[in-house]
Design an enzyme around this catalytic site. Structure first.
Site: not given
Ligand code: THU
Length: 164
Positions: A62, A64, A73, A75
């Site tokens: 992920n 941000e 995310c 994935e």
């Molecule tokens: N996040 C993911 O990368 N994958 C997921 O399946 C759920 C959430 C990330 C998004 C954000 O950077 C952090 O987790 C908190 O939501």
């Protein structure tokens, strides 16, 4: 009125040691991917690793941003990287894991709706299911064969792809 009921199926393993070697290795690769997470705002690290038919592993984590909606995310970082670079090499499986120092994660994290929809798109594109392995560092591993168990009502409309 008709009552419909949909059942979903997934397998639960109590630890990595119950998995076959390939799946176990992919979980470890997801853990490695997590080290590249850029998550100073949520402090929630997520890692994803894809195993391609050729055996190649590709990674995502992920990412941000201070402008929150600009992040993505783990994935989708991995899946879009695949779409942009390796789409002739089908995705066989994806392993996903997460960690935070804020609390203990005791069950696998499941991909968000947008990531599920992207998985659905690429299953259609490659004409083959993607095995989804959800690896909890301090808990069980959940495995499902293909996106449908997680997204039985996924949006897909063949007629939108007019050139295919
Ligand atoms: N996040 C993911 O990368 N994958 C997921 O399946 C759920 C959430 C990330 C998004 C954000 O950077 C952090 O987790 C908190 O939501």
């Amino acid at each position: 009125m008709i009552d419909h009921e949909i059942k979903i199926a997934f397998k639960e393993y109590s630890s990595l040691d119950e998995l076959n070697n390939q799946d176990k290795q992919l979980c470890q690769e997801a853990e490695k991917a997590m080290t590249q997470s850029h998550s100073p705002y949520s402090r929630f690290k997520v890692g994803a690793a894809l195993r391609l038919q050729s055996g190649k592993i590709i990674y995502g984590s992920n990412q941000e941003n201070v402008a929150y909606p600009s992040g993505l995310c783990a994935e989708r970082v991995a899946l879009f990287y695949w779409g942009a670079n390796y789409s002739d090499d089908p995705v066989e499986s994806i392993a996903i894991t997460a960690h935070t120092h804020e609390f203990t994660i005791t069950k696998p994290i499941t991909p968000c709706g947008s990531c599920l929809q992207v998985l659905a798109e690429y299953e259609k594109k490659q004409g083959g299911k993607i095995k989804i392995i959800l690896y909890c560092l301090d808990g069980p591993v959940w495995i499902t064969n293909g996106i449908e168990s997680f997204l039985p009502f996924m949006f897909f409309e063949d007629r939108l792809a007019l050139t295919v």
